[in-house]
Scaffold this motif. Sequence first.
Motif, PDB file in Angstrom:
ATOM      1  N   ARG A  36      10.261   6.729  32.690  1.00 50.49           N
ATOM      2  CA  ARG A  36       9.120   7.473  33.043  1.00 50.49           C
ATOM      3  C   ARG A  36       9.140   7.450  34.634  1.00 50.49           C
ATOM      4  O   ARG A  36       9.130   6.492  35.039  1.00 50.49           O
ATOM      5  CB  ARG A  36       7.964   6.936  32.595  1.00 50.49           C
ATOM      6  CG  ARG A  36       6.641   7.857  32.625  1.00 50.49           C
ATOM      7  CD  ARG A  36       5.313   7.454  32.116  1.00 50.49           C
ATOM      8  NE  ARG A  36       5.314   7.265  30.681  1.00 50.49           N
ATOM      9  CZ  ARG A  36       4.720   6.783  29.999  1.00 50.49           C
ATOM     10  NH1 ARG A  36       3.442   6.028  30.622  1.00 50.49           N
ATOM     11  NH2 ARG A  36       4.915   6.879  28.620  1.00 50.49           N
ATOM     12  N   GLN A 112      -0.565  10.088  31.625  1.00 48.02           N
ATOM     13  CA  GLN A 112      -0.092  11.143  30.721  1.00 48.02           C
ATOM     14  C   GLN A 112       0.497  12.217  31.450  1.00 48.02           C
ATOM     15  O   GLN A 112       0.396  12.185  32.683  1.00 48.02           O
ATOM     16  CB  GLN A 112      -1.492  11.712  29.944  1.00 48.02           C
ATOM     17  CG  GLN A 112      -2.037  10.619  29.047  1.00 48.02           C
ATOM     18  CD  GLN A 112      -3.264  11.447  28.382  1.00 48.02           C
ATOM     19  OE1 GLN A 112      -3.699  12.461  28.645  1.00 48.02           O
ATOM     20  NE2 GLN A 112      -4.004  10.505  27.695  1.00 48.02           N
ATOM     21  N   HIS A 113       1.266  13.247  30.871  1.00 43.60           N
ATOM     22  CA  HIS A 113       1.656  14.091  31.399  1.00 43.60           C
ATOM     23  C   HIS A 113       0.614  14.843  32.252  1.00 43.60           C
ATOM     24  O   HIS A 113      -0.436  15.123  31.587  1.00 43.60           O
ATOM     25  CB  HIS A 113       2.480  15.174  30.488  1.00 43.60           C
ATOM     26  CG  HIS A 113       3.788  14.610  30.030  1.00 43.60           C
ATOM     27  ND1 HIS A 113       4.991  14.528  30.927  1.00 43.60           N
ATOM     28  CD2 HIS A 113       4.297  14.349  28.910  1.00 43.60           C
ATOM     29  CE1 HIS A 113       6.022  14.151  30.033  1.00 43.60           C
ATOM     30  NE2 HIS A 113       5.583  13.749  28.961  1.00 43.60           N
ATOM     31  N   TRP A 121       3.378  12.846  36.034  1.00 43.29           N
ATOM     32  CA  TRP A 121       2.565  11.793  35.241  1.00 43.29           C
ATOM     33  C   TRP A 121       1.270  11.591  35.978  1.00 43.29           C
ATOM     34  O   TRP A 121       1.417  11.421  37.301  1.00 43.29           O
ATOM     35  CB  TRP A 121       3.365  10.762  34.890  1.00 43.29           C
ATOM     36  CG  TRP A 121       4.383  10.935  33.741  1.00 43.29           C
ATOM     37  CD1 TRP A 121       5.682  11.413  33.842  1.00 43.29           C
ATOM     38  CD2 TRP A 121       4.095  10.503  32.473  1.00 43.29           C
ATOM     39  NE1 TRP A 121       6.339  11.325  32.895  1.00 43.29           N
ATOM     40  CE2 TRP A 121       5.451  10.813  31.887  1.00 43.29           C
ATOM     41  CE3 TRP A 121       3.358  10.023  31.667  1.00 43.29           C
ATOM     42  CZ2 TRP A 121       5.628  10.773  30.542  1.00 43.29           C
ATOM     43  CZ3 TRP A 121       3.367   9.950  30.212  1.00 43.29           C
ATOM     44  CH2 TRP A 121       4.422  10.287  29.806  1.00 43.29           C
TER      45      TRP A 121
END
Length: 148
Positions: A36, A112-113, A121
Amino acid sequence: MRAQRAKTTILVCAGAALAAAGVSAPVSASSAPRTRPGAAVVDCAENPQVRPGTFMLACGDGNNVLTSLRWSRWQPQSAVAEGRDMVNDCRPYCAAGHFHSYRVRVRLDEPQHRPGHPGQWHYTRITLTYPADRPADTPRVVTTRLWN
């Protein structure tokens, strides 16, 4: 059959090109590591910030701002800092109030996106922990959602 042969040819050519360039490619999408990108905290102007020195908590009136933030950790899952929480006592009303400074530990988490920003993010939760004095009627630990 023809589609399968074309797909195989494309994959073989792509693999050969990567090998020639000295780059390794994963065998399949499922074997690729899931990483991520780093998360950011979104400020009042909707700008993503990484390791900000200050962060406004009360966007509407500016009566609560984190200052002197020193980040000891900034990772994709969470970020941790120590600093000061500057809070207006709003007595007798906010325009005539006084700011008071409190030591605070800050934790950002639950990334979170970011809606409308592909690939970005952002942290969606903040926890403030006051190790000593704290604003009136404020618990020692305060956890709240951050805006998008």
